[in-house]
Design a protein around this motif. Structure first.
Motif, short mmCIF file in Angstrom:
data_model
loop_
_atom_site.label_atom_id
_atom_site.label_comp_id
_atom_site.label_asym_id
_atom_site.label_seq_id
_atom_site.Cartn_x
_atom_site.Cartn_y
_atom_site.Cartn_z
N TYR A 23 0.73 -1.28 -0.04
CA TYR A 23 -0.17 -0.09 -0.06
C TYR A 23 0.91 1.32 0.06
CZ TYR A 23 -4.72 -2.27 0.80
OH TYR A 23 -5.82 -2.99 0.78
N ALA A 24 1.83 1.33 0.61
CA ALA A 24 2.81 2.47 0.93
C ALA A 24 3.60 2.56 -0.44
CB ALA A 24 3.91 2.17 2.16
N TYR A 27 1.18 4.15 -2.92
CA TYR A 27 0.14 5.46 -2.17
C TYR A 27 0.30 6.75 -3.11
CZ TYR A 27 -1.53 8.59 1.08
OH TYR A 27 -2.22 9.71 1.92
N PRO A 28 -0.77 7.51 -3.35
CA PRO A 28 -2.13 6.89 -3.17
C PRO A 28 -2.71 6.14 -4.14
CG PRO A 28 -2.11 9.25 -3.62
CD PRO A 28 -0.75 8.86 -3.68
N SER A 29 -3.49 5.24 -3.67
CA SER A 29 -4.15 4.25 -4.88
C SER A 29 -5.59 4.56 -4.97
CB SER A 29 -3.58 2.96 -4.95
OG SER A 29 -4.04 2.26 -3.56
N ASP A 86 -3.16 3.75 7.06
CA ASP A 86 -2.69 3.71 5.71
C ASP A 86 -2.63 4.97 5.02
OD1 ASP A 86 -5.35 4.22 5.58
OD2 ASP A 86 -5.95 2.41 4.51
N TYR A 88 -5.09 7.01 4.40
CA TYR A 88 -6.15 7.50 3.76
C TYR A 88 -7.30 8.30 4.46
CZ TYR A 88 -4.53 4.85 -0.16
OH TYR A 88 -3.68 4.43 -1.08
N THR A 261 0.88 4.62 10.71
CA THR A 261 1.01 4.98 9.28
C THR A 261 2.41 4.84 8.73
OG1 THR A 261 -0.83 6.25 9.39
CG2 THR A 261 0.79 6.80 7.27
N ILE A 265 4.60 6.92 3.54
CA ILE A 265 3.48 7.67 2.99
C ILE A 265 3.45 9.12 3.79
CG2 ILE A 265 0.93 7.75 3.50
CD1 ILE A 265 0.82 4.94 3.39
#
Length: 325
Positions: A23-24, A27-29, A86, A88, A261, A265
């Motif tokens: 995810y990192a 980021y961002p997705s 995460d 978000y 987090t 990110i």
């Protein structure tokens, strides 16, 4: 624990670690939420929407402002504290972020240092010390002397108990050796109206709220709360310059995220905010709202918040202020 169970636990942990880093890495997705602890339409909300637009342009992903007002900003704060770590869900933190635990005790539900990581300071909001223009007062020393000699003048207004301008007045009173009466109002405008009517002697208030009253001559600003003179009102001395040593109150706004987090990110967000702060349009919009744009590193912001928390914790304790019933 059996060997097979141990293997499952290790595999699950490794998968979670790998997923988080995946995810990192991208980021961002998906859309990012900026969680604002105030109702729509206020200065913080307007500022958050401007920042959202700029982040969206830079990061190439939708950025949404979500308002979660109430409970002295603790609803929004706890929402982010309990969200997935995460990046978000970003909290648009204000001075209340570091003041809240002192006021609400365990009911605050969060620890600003344990539950969150800093991203960057975004802005400072200089507050003004204002009085009724008919009072023979043009500086802090004279105001304090008048209150000491005339108990009828020893009162002040605020936009509500536990607000930043309430605590600023308590710090002012403590350093000035006075014990004025606190008269809380439901917002800055009613309190400013009371100043104009000479029902209370003074208050601390943000520039945006005070400007119409100052421009119309209904109230008079005699000092600014920050450690240095404000670029927005450079002719106005600081409270310390005007006669009260060691006074410094700097209301602020900044981004913080869940403590879990990934640093990568946070670095992405910090870098994007640095670009935004150099945008002339952003500076112009901030200035129009009575706000001074500020950018700093995560380390600098962490130190700033720690110092802010300690200062207001001392004020709350000394003045015995509590938002807990």
């Amino acid at each position: 624990m059996t060997h097979r169970l141990k293997l499952k636990v290790i595999t699950a942990a490794a998968l979670a670690f790998t997923t988080m880093h995946a995810y990192a890495d991208k980021y961002p997705s998906k859309p990012i939420n900026i969680i604002v602890p105030f109702s729509p339409g206020g200065v913080t909300d307007v500022m958050a929407r401007l920042i959202a637009t700029k982040l969206q342009e830079d990061l190439g992903e939708t950025v949404i402002v979500v308002n979660k007002a109430g409970a002295g900003t603790t609803i929004a704060t706890n929402y982010v504290a309990k969200a997935a770590p995460d990046g978000y869900n970003i909290l648009m933190a204000a001075s209340s972020f570091t003041i809240g635990p002192s006021l609400y005790k365990e009911k605050a539900g969060y620890d600003p240092e344990k539950n969150f990581k800093p991203v960057s300071l975004l802005a400072t909001i200089p507050h003004l010390l204002v009085v009724n223009p008919k009072l023979p007062v043009n500086d802090v020393t004279t105001l304090i002397q008048n209150m000491k000699s005339n108990s009828a003048l020893a009162n002040y207004g605020s936009s509500g108990s536990g607000t930043s301008n309430h605590l600023e007045a308590e710090l002012f009173a403590s350093l000035g050796g006075i014990k004025p009466n606190h008269i809380p109002f439901k917002g800055s405008v009613p309190a400013l109206t009371a100043i104009a009517g000479n029902d209370v002697s003074f208050m601390f208030v943000d520039i945006a709220a005070a400007k119409p009253f100052i421009d119309s001559g209904k109230v008079k600003a005699i000092a600014v709360t920050t450690a240095k003179r404000s670029a927005l009102l450079p002719q106005l001395p600081t409270v310390e310059e005007s006669g009260l040593k060691s006074f410094n109150a700097t209301p602020w706004l900044g981004f913080v995220v869940h403590s879990g987090t990934p640093d990568s990110i946070i670095a992405t967000l910090n870098k994007s905010l640095a670009k935004m702060q150099s945008d002339p349009q952003v500076k112009e919009r901030f200035t129009a709202m009575g706000i001074e744009p500020v950018f700093n590193s995560t380390t600098e912001f962490q130190k700033f918040m720690q110092s802010d928390r300690v200062k207001w914790e001392e004020v709350v304790t000394r003045a015995q202020i509590s938002a807990v019933d």
